[in-house]
Design a protein around this motif. Structure first.
Motif, PDB file in Angstrom:
ATOM      1  N   VAL A 132       0.627  -1.160   0.145  1.00  0.00           N
ATOM      2  CA  VAL A 132      -0.252  -0.237  -0.263  1.00  0.00           C
ATOM      3  C   VAL A 132       0.834   1.486   0.046  1.00  0.00           C
ATOM      4  O   VAL A 132       1.459   1.507   0.851  1.00  0.00           O
ATOM      5  CB  VAL A 132      -0.949   0.703   1.149  1.00  0.00           C
ATOM      6  N   PRO A 133       0.930   2.216  -1.596  1.00  0.00           N
ATOM      7  CA  PRO A 133       1.845   3.476  -0.885  1.00  0.00           C
ATOM      8  C   PRO A 133       1.243   3.994  -0.131  1.00  0.00           C
ATOM      9  O   PRO A 133      -0.064   4.564   0.591  1.00  0.00           O
ATOM     10  CB  PRO A 133       1.374   3.794  -2.153  1.00  0.00           C
ATOM     11  N   SER A 134       1.678   4.834   0.720  1.00  0.00           N
ATOM     12  CA  SER A 134       1.475   5.725   1.886  1.00  0.00           C
ATOM     13  C   SER A 134       1.118   6.746   1.422  1.00  0.00           C
ATOM     14  O   SER A 134      -0.030   7.388   2.183  1.00  0.00           O
ATOM     15  CB  SER A 134       3.525   5.555   2.325  1.00  0.00           C
ATOM     16  N   ASP A 135       1.520   7.259   0.524  1.00  0.00           N
ATOM     17  CA  ASP A 135       0.162   8.509   0.013  1.00  0.00           C
ATOM     18  C   ASP A 135      -1.277   8.070  -0.039  1.00  0.00           C
ATOM     19  O   ASP A 135      -1.721   8.887  -0.193  1.00  0.00           O
ATOM     20  CB  ASP A 135       0.892   9.065  -1.370  1.00  0.00           C
ATOM     21  N   ASP A 144      -2.598  15.255  -6.755  1.00  0.00           N
ATOM     22  CA  ASP A 144      -1.566  14.485  -7.500  1.00  0.00           C
ATOM     23  C   ASP A 144      -0.990  12.854  -6.215  1.00  0.00           C
ATOM     24  O   ASP A 144      -1.237  13.349  -5.056  1.00  0.00           O
ATOM     25  CB  ASP A 144      -0.116  15.452  -7.478  1.00  0.00           C
ATOM     26  N   ILE A 145      -0.775  12.032  -6.661  1.00  0.00           N
ATOM     27  CA  ILE A 145      -0.390  10.666  -5.728  1.00  0.00           C
ATOM     28  C   ILE A 145       0.725  10.125  -7.037  1.00  0.00           C
ATOM     29  O   ILE A 145       0.505  10.382  -7.893  1.00  0.00           O
ATOM     30  CB  ILE A 145      -1.702  10.096  -6.214  1.00  0.00           C
ATOM     31  N   SER A 146       1.627   9.137  -6.091  1.00  0.00           N
ATOM     32  CA  SER A 146       2.824   8.722  -7.321  1.00  0.00           C
ATOM     33  C   SER A 146       2.235   8.464  -8.289  1.00  0.00           C
ATOM     34  O   SER A 146       1.431   7.684  -7.706  1.00  0.00           O
ATOM     35  CB  SER A 146       3.257   7.663  -5.926  1.00  0.00           C
ATOM     36  N   ALA A 147       2.992   7.372  -8.706  1.00  0.00           N
ATOM     37  CA  ALA A 147       3.112   6.928 -10.313  1.00  0.00           C
ATOM     38  C   ALA A 147       2.428   5.600  -9.615  1.00  0.00           C
ATOM     39  O   ALA A 147       1.799   4.539 -10.004  1.00  0.00           O
ATOM     40  CB  ALA A 147       3.982   6.652 -10.935  1.00  0.00           C
ATOM     41  N   GLU A 148       3.390   5.052  -8.305  1.00  0.00           N
ATOM     42  CA  GLU A 148       3.042   3.812  -8.326  1.00  0.00           C
ATOM     43  C   GLU A 148       1.731   3.667  -7.170  1.00  0.00           C
ATOM     44  O   GLU A 148       0.722   2.687  -7.406  1.00  0.00           O
ATOM     45  CB  GLU A 148       4.500   3.427  -6.519  1.00  0.00           C
ATOM     46  N   ILE A 176       1.847  10.035 -16.289  1.00  0.00           N
ATOM     47  CA  ILE A 176       2.767  10.593 -15.219  1.00  0.00           C
ATOM     48  C   ILE A 176       3.342  11.881 -15.778  1.00  0.00           C
ATOM     49  O   ILE A 176       4.035  11.917 -16.718  1.00  0.00           O
ATOM     50  CB  ILE A 176       3.705   8.856 -15.299  1.00  0.00           C
ATOM     51  N   TYR A 177       3.458  12.302 -14.938  1.00  0.00           N
ATOM     52  CA  TYR A 177       4.478  13.555 -15.005  1.00  0.00           C
ATOM     53  C   TYR A 177       6.074  13.394 -14.217  1.00  0.00           C
ATOM     54  O   TYR A 177       6.160  12.896 -12.925  1.00  0.00           O
ATOM     55  CB  TYR A 177       3.947  14.793 -14.344  1.00  0.00           C
ATOM     56  N   ARG A 178       7.321  13.793 -14.976  1.00  0.00           N
ATOM     57  CA  ARG A 178       8.334  12.797 -14.869  1.00  0.00           C
ATOM     58  C   ARG A 178       9.207  14.348 -14.798  1.00  0.00           C
ATOM     59  O   ARG A 178       9.646  14.946 -15.900  1.00  0.00           O
ATOM     60  CB  ARG A 178       8.709  11.839 -15.848  1.00  0.00           C
ATOM     61  N   PRO A 179       9.192  15.716 -13.877  1.00  0.00           N
ATOM     62  CA  PRO A 179       9.898  16.200 -13.740  1.00  0.00           C
ATOM     63  C   PRO A 179      10.969  15.890 -13.455  1.00  0.00           C
ATOM     64  O   PRO A 179      11.882  14.605 -13.266  1.00  0.00           O
ATOM     65  CB  PRO A 179       9.172  16.902 -12.364  1.00  0.00           C
ATOM     66  N   VAL A 180      12.223  16.757 -13.959  1.00  0.00           N
ATOM     67  CA  VAL A 180      13.768  16.127 -13.800  1.00  0.00           C
ATOM     68  C   VAL A 180      14.447  16.728 -12.929  1.00  0.00           C
ATOM     69  O   VAL A 180      15.044  15.395 -12.971  1.00  0.00           O
ATOM     70  CB  VAL A 180      14.255  17.926 -14.819  1.00  0.00           C
ATOM     71  N   ILE A 181      13.374  17.254 -11.940  1.00  0.00           N
ATOM     72  CA  ILE A 181      14.085  17.053 -10.063  1.00  0.00           C
ATOM     73  C   ILE A 181      12.856  17.092  -9.422  1.00  0.00           C
ATOM     74  O   ILE A 181      11.810  17.728  -9.778  1.00  0.00           O
ATOM     75  CB  ILE A 181      15.447  18.217  -9.924  1.00  0.00           C
ATOM     76  N   GLY A 182      12.746  16.001  -8.577  1.00  0.00           N
ATOM     77  CA  GLY A 182      11.739  16.051  -7.819  1.00  0.00           C
ATOM     78  C   GLY A 182      11.041  15.109  -8.266  1.00  0.00           C
ATOM     79  O   GLY A 182      11.041  13.957  -8.620  1.00  0.00           O
ATOM     80  N   THR A 183       9.361  14.863  -6.781  1.00  0.00           N
ATOM     81  CA  THR A 183       8.475  13.292  -7.313  1.00  0.00           C
ATOM     82  C   THR A 183       7.830  13.115  -8.716  1.00  0.00           C
ATOM     83  O   THR A 183       7.756  14.408  -9.651  1.00  0.00           O
ATOM     84  CB  THR A 183       7.611  13.671  -6.257  1.00  0.00           C
ATOM     85  N   VAL A 184       8.125  11.975  -9.411  1.00  0.00           N
ATOM     86  CA  VAL A 184       6.641  11.285 -10.539  1.00  0.00           C
ATOM     87  C   VAL A 184       5.868  11.209  -9.832  1.00  0.00           C
ATOM     88  O   VAL A 184       5.498  11.047  -9.014  1.00  0.00           O
ATOM     89  CB  VAL A 184       8.360  10.124 -10.869  1.00  0.00           C
ATOM     90  N   THR A 185       4.564  12.310 -10.226  1.00  0.00           N
ATOM     91  CA  THR A 185       3.119  12.164  -9.615  1.00  0.00           C
ATOM     92  C   THR A 185       2.435  12.070 -10.829  1.00  0.00           C
ATOM     93  O   THR A 185       2.512  11.909 -11.838  1.00  0.00           O
ATOM     94  CB  THR A 185       2.880  13.715  -9.307  1.00  0.00           C
ATOM     95  N   VAL A 186       1.484  11.868 -10.568  1.00  0.00           N
ATOM     96  CA  VAL A 186      -0.016  11.714 -11.725  1.00  0.00           C
ATOM     97  C   VAL A 186      -0.669  13.116 -10.622  1.00  0.00           C
ATOM     98  O   VAL A 186      -0.885  12.918  -9.350  1.00  0.00           O
ATOM     99  CB  VAL A 186      -0.715  10.285 -11.568  1.00  0.00           C
TER     100      VAL A 186
END
Length: 183
Positions: A113-116, A128-132, A160-170
C-alpha cells in the motif's frame, strides 16, 4: 498627547498601506497569472469540474482515488492534521485507511500500500499521487469499468508527470477525466 497623535497617524498610515495598497498590488499582479489569479480550472463541455492544483474527493470504485485530506478537501481551510507518527489517534486513522484500501484492493499486501494513499499531505489538498499509487489501482478501476487492464495502465503511464528534479506524480483529476473519455 504628542505621542498619542503620532501613534494614531502611524495606525492610519499602516491601515491604508496594508488594507488598501497591498491588497490592490497583489490583485494587480494576479491579473498577469493564468486565469487572472483565480486558479487553473479544468472544464469539460464548458463546465468547470475542478481545479488543476487542488485535490478532490474520488471514492467510487470506477475512479482513481487521491490522497486523503485532513480538511475534507476544503480549499478555504488548507491544513494538515498536525498529528505525528507517535499520536495514537493518528496511527489508528492510518490503520483504518490501510484496511479500507486493502478491502478495495484484495490483491495487495499491506506492505504494497503506497504511503500517499493512507496519509494526508501537509496542505490536505494535494491533487497528485505517486505513480506507484496510481498503478496499484489499475486492476480495481479496470475491473469496475470492465476495461482491459493494459489499456488503463497505458492511460496511467501517459499521465505520469516526470520532472527533471522532484517526485514523479499523477494528477488524479486529469487522470479520471481521461478515464471518462476512454472507450
Amino acid at each position: 498627547m504628542k505621542n498619542l497623535f503620532i501613534q494614531f497617524r502611524l495606525t492610519i498610515i499602516l491601515l491604508v498601506l496594508f488594507c488598501g495598497i497591498y491588497p490592490l498590488a497583489v490583485y494587480a499582479i494576479a491579473q498577469f497569472a493564468p486565469n487572472h489569479g483565480k486558479g487553473e480550472t479544468v472544464s469539460v463541455d464548458g463546465k468547470v469540474v475542478g481545479y488543476r492544483r487542488i485535490g478532490q474527493r474520488f471514492n467510487a470504485f470506477n475512479y482513481f482515488w487521491g490522497r486523503p485530506s485532513a480538511v475534507d478537501y476544503n480549499a478555504a481551510g488548507s491544513a494538515g492534521s498536525n498529528k505525528g507518527p507517535s499520536n495514537v489517534e493518528y496511527l489508528q486513522q492510518v490503520q483504518k485507511r490501510i484496511d479500507t484500501f486493502l478491502i478495495a484492493h484484495p490483491y495487495l499486501k499491506k506492505s504494497q500500500v503506497p504511503s500517499d494513499m493512507v496519509t494526508a499531505s501537509g496542505s490536505g489538498l494535494d491533487p497528485d499521487i505517486s505513480a506507484e499509487a496510481a498503478l496499484v489501482q489499475v486492476k480495481r478501476v479496470a475491473g469496475a469499468r470492465k476495461l482491459d487492464e493494459s489499456k488503463v495502465r497505458q492511460l496511467v503511464e501517459s499521465k505520469i508527470y516526470r520532472p527533471v528534479i522532484g517526485t514523479v506524480t499523477v494528477n488524479v483529476l486529469e487522470l479520471n477525466l481521461a478515464l471518462d473519455e476512454l472507450k
